[in-house]
Scaffold this motif. Structure first.
Motif, short mmCIF file in Angstrom:
data_model
loop_
_atom_site.label_atom_id
_atom_site.label_comp_id
_atom_site.label_asym_id
_atom_site.label_seq_id
_atom_site.Cartn_x
_atom_site.Cartn_y
_atom_site.Cartn_z
N ALA A 1 15.60 -22.45 -19.28
CA ALA A 1 15.78 -23.89 -19.16
C ALA A 1 15.12 -24.62 -20.33
N CYS A 2 13.92 -24.16 -20.72
CA CYS A 2 13.22 -24.78 -21.86
C CYS A 2 14.02 -24.63 -23.15
N LEU A 3 14.68 -23.50 -23.31
CA LEU A 3 15.41 -23.24 -24.55
C LEU A 3 16.77 -23.93 -24.60
N THR A 4 17.28 -24.31 -23.44
CA THR A 4 18.64 -24.89 -23.41
C THR A 4 18.66 -26.41 -23.22
N LEU A 5 17.49 -27.05 -23.08
CA LEU A 5 17.47 -28.49 -22.91
C LEU A 5 17.92 -29.19 -24.20
N ASN A 6 18.83 -30.15 -24.07
CA ASN A 6 19.24 -30.93 -25.23
C ASN A 6 18.32 -32.14 -25.41
N LYS A 7 18.55 -32.93 -26.45
CA LYS A 7 17.67 -34.05 -26.79
C LYS A 7 17.58 -35.08 -25.66
N ASP A 8 18.74 -35.39 -25.07
CA ASP A 8 18.74 -36.39 -24.00
C ASP A 8 17.97 -35.91 -22.78
N GLN A 9 18.16 -34.64 -22.41
CA GLN A 9 17.44 -34.07 -21.27
C GLN A 9 15.95 -34.01 -21.54
N GLN A 10 15.58 -33.65 -22.78
CA GLN A 10 14.17 -33.63 -23.14
C GLN A 10 13.55 -35.02 -23.01
N SER A 11 14.28 -36.02 -23.50
CA SER A 11 13.80 -37.39 -23.45
C SER A 11 13.61 -37.88 -22.02
N GLN A 12 14.57 -37.58 -21.14
CA GLN A 12 14.47 -37.96 -19.73
C GLN A 12 13.30 -37.26 -19.05
N LEU A 13 13.12 -35.98 -19.36
CA LEU A 13 12.03 -35.21 -18.78
C LEU A 13 10.68 -35.75 -19.22
N LEU A 14 10.56 -36.10 -20.50
CA LEU A 14 9.31 -36.65 -21.02
C LEU A 14 8.99 -38.00 -20.39
N GLU A 15 10.03 -38.81 -20.19
CA GLU A 15 9.80 -40.13 -19.59
C GLU A 15 9.36 -40.02 -18.13
N VAL A 16 9.96 -39.08 -17.39
CA VAL A 16 9.54 -38.85 -16.00
C VAL A 16 8.09 -38.39 -15.96
N GLY A 17 7.75 -37.46 -16.86
CA GLY A 17 6.37 -36.98 -16.92
C GLY A 17 5.40 -38.08 -17.30
N TRP A 18 5.81 -38.93 -18.22
CA TRP A 18 4.96 -40.04 -18.66
C TRP A 18 4.68 -41.01 -17.52
N ASN A 19 5.70 -41.32 -16.75
CA ASN A 19 5.56 -42.29 -15.66
C ASN A 19 4.81 -41.75 -14.45
N ASN A 20 4.64 -40.44 -14.37
CA ASN A 20 4.03 -39.85 -13.17
C ASN A 20 2.67 -39.21 -13.42
N THR A 21 2.16 -39.30 -14.64
CA THR A 21 0.84 -38.72 -14.92
C THR A 21 0.01 -39.72 -15.71
N ASN A 22 -0.78 -40.49 -15.00
CA ASN A 22 -1.55 -41.56 -15.64
C ASN A 22 -2.65 -41.00 -16.54
N SER A 23 -3.39 -40.00 -16.06
CA SER A 23 -4.49 -39.45 -16.85
C SER A 23 -3.98 -38.72 -18.08
N ALA A 24 -2.86 -37.98 -17.93
CA ALA A 24 -2.27 -37.30 -19.09
C ALA A 24 -1.74 -38.33 -20.09
N LYS A 25 -1.24 -39.45 -19.58
CA LYS A 25 -0.76 -40.53 -20.45
C LYS A 25 -1.90 -41.05 -21.31
N GLN A 26 -3.08 -41.21 -20.72
CA GLN A 26 -4.24 -41.68 -21.47
C GLN A 26 -4.67 -40.67 -22.52
N ASP A 27 -4.60 -39.38 -22.19
CA ASP A 27 -4.94 -38.33 -23.16
C ASP A 27 -4.00 -38.38 -24.36
N ILE A 28 -2.71 -38.56 -24.09
CA ILE A 28 -1.71 -38.61 -25.17
C ILE A 28 -1.95 -39.82 -26.06
N GLU A 29 -2.19 -40.97 -25.43
CA GLU A 29 -2.43 -42.19 -26.22
C GLU A 29 -3.68 -42.05 -27.09
N ARG A 30 -4.71 -41.44 -26.54
CA ARG A 30 -5.95 -41.28 -27.29
C ARG A 30 -5.80 -40.28 -28.44
#
Length: 204
Positions: free
Chosen positions: A95-124
């Motif tokens: 699944a990781c190897l077959t995700l296209n750009k749009d699917q990657q983008s959607q997956l990243l946005e879902v992860g961003w919206n559901n992990t507040n502490s990880a979001k802060q780590d990324i921003e920092r």
């Protein structure tokens, strides 16, 4: 003794489980290092990494004890668990190897919206604010947050590396999935071989 013999199967299985032990300790160590240096503050991310490391360590321990003692029951459970792990890991890796750009983008946005502490780590760590837009009501952990207008958005930065990271994770996952199916085959063969030094009537 030829490689198809009892000793060779035993040694190969022990070596494979020692490799799994090292990988599990490395995974736990990286998670601890990330906490210690303040790179990761998300207990969910760290908890998952440590849990996977401990699970892998326990599997390797069962396989190692089963291989050393030629314990039929331990080897059977080890073989079944390793087969299940192989199926899951192979599926996730593909699944990781077959995700296209749009699917990657959607997956990243879902992860961003559901992990507040990880979001802060990324921003920092990436010195960016917001995913696709900056919400002034939210606190940004980036160093540039004093003047948010000069901060970059996080989405373009993350998406730039997401494909490479997913290919790397998928490739590593595929590699270890093939070592797991090798472990299943070795365990199956080893269980059906007789220890030349053991009591012929002994089962466990």
């Amino acid at each position: 003794m030829v490689c198809g013999g009892f000793s060779c199967s035993k040694n190969c299985l022990c070596a494979l489980n020692l490799l799994y032990t090292l990988v599990s300790l490395l995974l736990i160590g990286i998670a601890a290092w990330g906490i210690g240096f303040g790179l990761i503050s998300s207990f969910r991310v760290v908890g998952v990494a440590i849990a996977v490391g401990i699970f892998l360590f326990l599997i390797a321990l069962v396989g190692l004890i089963g291989a050393v003692k030629h314990h039929q029951v331990l080897l059977f459970f080890y073989m079944i668990i390793l087969l299940l792990v192989f199926i899951i890991q192979f599926s996730v890796s593909c699944a990781c190897l077959t995700l296209n750009k749009d699917q990657q983008s959607q997956l990243l946005e879902v992860g961003w919206n559901n992990t507040n502490s990880a979001k802060q780590d990324i921003e920092r760590n990436l010195n960016c604010c917001g995913f696709r837009n900056v919400n002034k009501d939210e606190v940004c952990s980036a160093a540039c947050s004093d003047d948010i207008s000069h901060c970059s958005l996080c989405a373009p930065i993350i998406e730039e590396y997401s494909g490479m990271v997913l290919r790397f994770v998928g490739g590593i996952g595929l590699f270890f999935s093939f070592t797991e199916i090798l472990g299943v085959w070795l365990t199956y063969r080893y269980r059906n071989q007789k220890d030349p030094r053991a009591n012929p009537s002994a089962f466990l």
